[in-house]
Design a protein around this motif. Structure first.
Motif, PDB file in Angstrom:
ATOM      1  N   SER A 203       0.643  -1.116   0.074  1.00  0.00           N
ATOM      2  CA  SER A 203      -0.324  -0.083  -0.220  1.00  0.00           C
ATOM      3  C   SER A 203       0.923   1.430   0.169  1.00  0.00           C
ATOM      4  O   SER A 203       1.704   1.403   0.957  1.00  0.00           O
ATOM      5  CB  SER A 203      -0.807  -0.192   1.177  1.00  0.00           C
ATOM      6  OG  SER A 203      -1.287   1.735   1.142  1.00  0.00           O
ATOM      7  N   ALA A 204       0.620   1.904  -0.553  1.00  0.00           N
ATOM      8  CA  ALA A 204       1.139   3.388  -0.566  1.00  0.00           C
ATOM      9  C   ALA A 204       1.156   4.587   0.729  1.00  0.00           C
ATOM     10  O   ALA A 204       1.519   4.968   0.394  1.00  0.00           O
ATOM     11  CB  ALA A 204       0.393   3.934  -2.006  1.00  0.00           C
ATOM     12  N   ILE A 205       0.536   4.294   1.076  1.00  0.00           N
ATOM     13  CA  ILE A 205      -0.571   5.175   2.239  1.00  0.00           C
ATOM     14  C   ILE A 205      -0.041   4.735   3.436  1.00  0.00           C
ATOM     15  O   ILE A 205       0.786   5.414   4.670  1.00  0.00           O
ATOM     16  CB  ILE A 205      -1.892   5.498   2.417  1.00  0.00           C
ATOM     17  CG1 ILE A 205      -2.488   3.396   2.755  1.00  0.00           C
ATOM     18  CG2 ILE A 205      -2.215   6.210   1.667  1.00  0.00           C
ATOM     19  CD1 ILE A 205      -3.656   4.618   3.544  1.00  0.00           C
ATOM     20  N   THR A 206       1.105   3.063   3.781  1.00  0.00           N
ATOM     21  CA  THR A 206       1.277   3.200   4.945  1.00  0.00           C
ATOM     22  C   THR A 206       3.166   2.968   5.317  1.00  0.00           C
ATOM     23  O   THR A 206       3.733   3.609   4.645  1.00  0.00           O
ATOM     24  CB  THR A 206       2.021   1.386   4.478  1.00  0.00           C
ATOM     25  OG1 THR A 206       1.156   0.269   4.001  1.00  0.00           O
ATOM     26  CG2 THR A 206       2.557   0.506   5.726  1.00  0.00           C
ATOM     27  N   PRO A 207       2.943   4.033   6.380  1.00  0.00           N
ATOM     28  CA  PRO A 207       4.409   4.616   6.443  1.00  0.00           C
ATOM     29  C   PRO A 207       5.307   3.337   6.349  1.00  0.00           C
ATOM     30  O   PRO A 207       5.117   2.477   6.544  1.00  0.00           O
ATOM     31  CB  PRO A 207       4.315   4.920   8.108  1.00  0.00           C
ATOM     32  CG  PRO A 207       2.626   4.738   8.375  1.00  0.00           C
ATOM     33  CD  PRO A 207       2.216   4.096   7.239  1.00  0.00           C
ATOM     34  N   LEU A 208       6.405   4.471   6.253  1.00  0.00           N
ATOM     35  CA  LEU A 208       8.030   3.849   5.896  1.00  0.00           C
ATOM     36  C   LEU A 208       8.766   2.096   7.131  1.00  0.00           C
ATOM     37  O   LEU A 208       8.016   1.638   6.597  1.00  0.00           O
ATOM     38  CB  LEU A 208       9.084   4.669   5.971  1.00  0.00           C
ATOM     39  CG  LEU A 208       9.076   4.696   4.598  1.00  0.00           C
ATOM     40  CD1 LEU A 208      10.279   5.412   4.241  1.00  0.00           C
ATOM     41  CD2 LEU A 208       9.618   3.868   3.486  1.00  0.00           C
ATOM     42  N   GLU A 209       7.579   3.084   9.104  1.00  0.00           N
ATOM     43  CA  GLU A 209       8.451   2.341   9.392  1.00  0.00           C
ATOM     44  C   GLU A 209       7.426   1.238   9.610  1.00  0.00           C
ATOM     45  O   GLU A 209       7.951  -0.196   9.603  1.00  0.00           O
ATOM     46  CB  GLU A 209       8.953   2.959  10.463  1.00  0.00           C
ATOM     47  CG  GLU A 209       7.450   3.649  10.514  1.00  0.00           C
ATOM     48  CD  GLU A 209       6.907   4.692  12.612  1.00  0.00           C
ATOM     49  OE1 GLU A 209       6.307   5.515  12.295  1.00  0.00           O
ATOM     50  OE2 GLU A 209       7.646   4.380  12.983  1.00  0.00           O
ATOM     51  N   VAL A 210       6.300   1.335   9.375  1.00  0.00           N
ATOM     52  CA  VAL A 210       6.355  -0.066   9.138  1.00  0.00           C
ATOM     53  C   VAL A 210       6.010  -1.212   7.994  1.00  0.00           C
ATOM     54  O   VAL A 210       5.765  -2.257   8.081  1.00  0.00           O
ATOM     55  CB  VAL A 210       4.573   0.633   9.121  1.00  0.00           C
ATOM     56  CG1 VAL A 210       3.599  -0.803   9.252  1.00  0.00           C
ATOM     57  CG2 VAL A 210       3.874   1.648  10.524  1.00  0.00           C
ATOM     58  N   LYS A 211       6.482   0.069   7.078  1.00  0.00           N
ATOM     59  CA  LYS A 211       6.727  -1.025   6.015  1.00  0.00           C
ATOM     60  C   LYS A 211       7.856  -2.174   6.178  1.00  0.00           C
ATOM     61  O   LYS A 211       8.191  -3.366   5.207  1.00  0.00           O
ATOM     62  CB  LYS A 211       6.997  -0.587   4.823  1.00  0.00           C
ATOM     63  CG  LYS A 211       5.608   0.128   4.320  1.00  0.00           C
ATOM     64  CD  LYS A 211       6.439   0.492   2.118  1.00  0.00           C
ATOM     65  CE  LYS A 211       5.106   1.048   2.000  1.00  0.00           C
ATOM     66  NZ  LYS A 211       5.317   1.250   0.586  1.00  0.00           N
ATOM     67  N   ASP A 212       8.262  -1.279   6.573  1.00  0.00           N
ATOM     68  CA  ASP A 212      10.299  -1.814   7.354  1.00  0.00           C
ATOM     69  C   ASP A 212       9.979  -3.199   8.005  1.00  0.00           C
ATOM     70  O   ASP A 212      10.425  -3.963   7.878  1.00  0.00           O
ATOM     71  CB  ASP A 212      10.643  -0.873   7.895  1.00  0.00           C
ATOM     72  CG  ASP A 212      12.228  -1.458   8.662  1.00  0.00           C
ATOM     73  OD1 ASP A 212      12.735  -2.006   7.724  1.00  0.00           O
ATOM     74  OD2 ASP A 212      12.383  -1.193   9.195  1.00  0.00           O
ATOM     75  N   LYS A 213       8.519  -2.634   9.101  1.00  0.00           N
ATOM     76  CA  LYS A 213       7.999  -4.138   9.692  1.00  0.00           C
ATOM     77  C   LYS A 213       7.709  -5.137   9.441  1.00  0.00           C
ATOM     78  O   LYS A 213       8.121  -6.371   9.954  1.00  0.00           O
ATOM     79  CB  LYS A 213       7.652  -3.060  11.197  1.00  0.00           C
ATOM     80  CG  LYS A 213       7.199  -3.405  12.506  1.00  0.00           C
ATOM     81  CD  LYS A 213       8.387  -3.662  13.367  1.00  0.00           C
ATOM     82  CE  LYS A 213       8.361  -5.374  14.167  1.00  0.00           C
ATOM     83  NZ  LYS A 213       9.579  -4.560  15.106  1.00  0.00           N
ATOM     84  N   ALA A 214       6.930  -4.550   8.294  1.00  0.00           N
ATOM     85  CA  ALA A 214       6.397  -5.876   7.370  1.00  0.00           C
ATOM     86  C   ALA A 214       7.119  -6.704   7.376  1.00  0.00           C
ATOM     87  O   ALA A 214       7.026  -7.948   6.465  1.00  0.00           O
ATOM     88  CB  ALA A 214       5.243  -5.196   6.958  1.00  0.00           C
ATOM     89  N   LEU A 215       8.138  -6.016   6.323  1.00  0.00           N
ATOM     90  CA  LEU A 215       9.526  -6.553   5.350  1.00  0.00           C
ATOM     91  C   LEU A 215       9.971  -7.626   6.518  1.00  0.00           C
ATOM     92  O   LEU A 215       9.891  -9.514   6.010  1.00  0.00           O
ATOM     93  CB  LEU A 215      10.076  -5.503   4.355  1.00  0.00           C
ATOM     94  CG  LEU A 215      11.318  -5.918   3.380  1.00  0.00           C
ATOM     95  CD1 LEU A 215      10.243  -6.497   2.185  1.00  0.00           C
ATOM     96  CD2 LEU A 215      12.091  -5.401   3.187  1.00  0.00           C
TER      97      LEU A 215
END
Ligand SMILES: [Zn+2]
Lengths: 180, 276
Positions: B257-269
């Protein structure tokens, strides 16, 4: 799971972890430092650090390994700060006692004393390794995580440490070490 | 060379064992090799000696100090701040038991029973012995108290004040079981409360029951509903912690998702890497 709860803010979950591990930790420090008070302080410091750094706890990392990693670091700090005084204490302590103990031997208490003496004559790194694997009951793969080296390397080092301890304990080291 | 290998093998046998048995090839070698036999004997003596060293008990000072440190930390939970705490207003976490909205008499009654129930808890835990009639009575009382507390908690979770709702969620800390009503109430708080602290408290409460299948499913289901980064991160953490692979899909969606904050993306990854 308990540590995960601590991390997520349920600080009370640290209580059961303390109850489970504090005696082990205290004994770990006691055998490294030979000082009760210092060992209690260090044990307390471990739990203090766990609280302070709870956010850095990685869920997949075994708690015990994480905890002993902190314990090692704390002891290393302590050792660095007090190196001089500990060395003098250790040397005088051993030079006189070990010969005498070798002669005495066999009575239960003295044998135990003998063993602890022998442990204390090991280099810190080897002593620590035997404490973790034998007294604290950690598996090699846990120790490998704590120390950041492979299980194979741990095996080799435990083997060397045991060989050295055998030498010291059975006083067969007179004609030079063969443990590499 | 042969002896060296045998020697290494012998030491390795003692990993987490108090009386290892010798494998056949080692035994055969010991039959022929005196120095290895001696080594094995010495090793056995030494290991037995090591295992016989008794644990020394620390003084009571250690326990006292620990619990007072813990109390201090609880009084100021924001002090050990990591990235998560900075986003949460700390004062709301303070927990005052039984605020004024509950009839004082009932509170008093519960407090009395609660002390009783605590005492039986410790009894039952320390000495496993056949239950006396008194213990059975206490146990049934405990059950009644728990369902009363549960009713109060569910009821209080509907209150207008966010701090009261957090308090209500906090009552579930003492509950050993999660009834369907309580589960539903907590789930609603987790997904629909407009205060992030309440949602977070509900997540913590549900985490205690994350071994239950219905709770796990609800937590997986909750991840795509959360929009606050704290909630997203906490949930991902939890999913990884309990090795819940069904969370892979919502985590992947967060990542895409484009609206997910970077820190969350990092965590998800990272989480996706761990949930294999
Ligand atoms: Zn041999």
């Amino acid at each position: 799971m308990l540590m995960l709860a601590v991390k997520n803010g349920t600080l009370d979950s640290l209580g059961p972890l303390f109850e489970r591990y504090h005696v082990k930790l205290f004994n770990f420090f006691l055998r490294l430092t030979s000082n009760r008070e210092t060992s209690e302080d260090l044990t307390q410091s471990v739990f203090q650090r766990i609280l302070r750094f709870r956010h850095t706890y990685k869920e997949n990392y075994p708690f015990r390994a994480w905890m002993y990693r902190m314990a090692r670091n704390l002891h290393a700090d302590h050792y660095r700060k007090h190196k001089r005084s500990m060395e003098t204490f250790d040397e005088s302590h051993h030079a006189e006692d070990s010969e005498q103990l070798a002669v005495d031997a066999m009575e239960n208490k003295e044998r135990k004393q003998n063993l602890l003496e022998a442990l204390h004559r090991l280099p810190l790194e080897q002593r620590e390794l035997l404490l973790l694997s034998r007294f604290e009951g950690l598996k090699y793969d846990e120790i490998s995580q704590i120390k950041g080296i492979t299980v194979a390397a741990i095996k080799v080092r435990v083997h060397r440490a045991m060989a050295r301890l055998r030498e010291i304990y059975f006083e067969s080291s007179e004609n030079g070490g063969n443990a590499q | 060379m042969k002896c060296e290998k045998i020697s290494r093998q012998m030491t390795a046998l003692w990993e987490n064992s108090q009386e290892p048995s010798l494998p056949e090839d080692v035994r055969r070698h010991l039959g022929q090799c005196e120095s290895c036999r001696e080594e094995w004997e010495q090793l056995s003596v030494l290991m037995a000696e090591l295992d016989a060293v008794e644990e020394v008990q620390p003084s009571t000072r250690l326990r006292e100090n620990f619990y007072s440190m813990l109390d201090n930390a609880k009084a100021a939970p924001e002090s050990g701040s990591g990235p998560k705490n900075t986003l949460i207003e700390p004062t709301i976490w303070k927990f005052t038991p039984w605020a004024g909205s509950i009839a004082a008499g009932l509170a008093l009654l519960l407090a009395g029973f609660w002390i009783g129930s605590q005492q039986t808890d410790s009894l039952v835990e320390s000495v496993p012995q056949p239950k006396t009639v008194a213990a059975q009575e206490l146990e049934s009382l405990q059950g009644q108290i728990e369902s009363m507390k549960e009713m109060m908690a569910v009821y209080m979770m509907e209150q207008r004040s966010a701090s009261k709702r957090i308090q209500a969620v906090g009552y579930t800390d003492e509950m050993s079981k999660l009834s369907p009503d309580l589960f539903e109430a907590l789930r609603q708080r987790l997904n629909q409360d407009d205060n992030v602290n309440v949602r977070l408290a509900s997540l913590n409460a549900l985490t205690r029951f994350a071994h239950q299948e219905n709770v796990r499913a609800a937590l997986v289901d909750s991840l795509p509903r959360q929009i606050h980064p704290v909630m997203q991160i906490m949930l991902i953490d939890l999913m990884v912690g309990i090795d819940e692979k069904r969370a892979r899909e919502p985590m992947q969606q967060l990542l895409n998702s484009a609206i997910t904050p970077l820190e969350v993306k990092d965590k998800a990854l990272r989480g996706l890497g761990q949930l294999l």
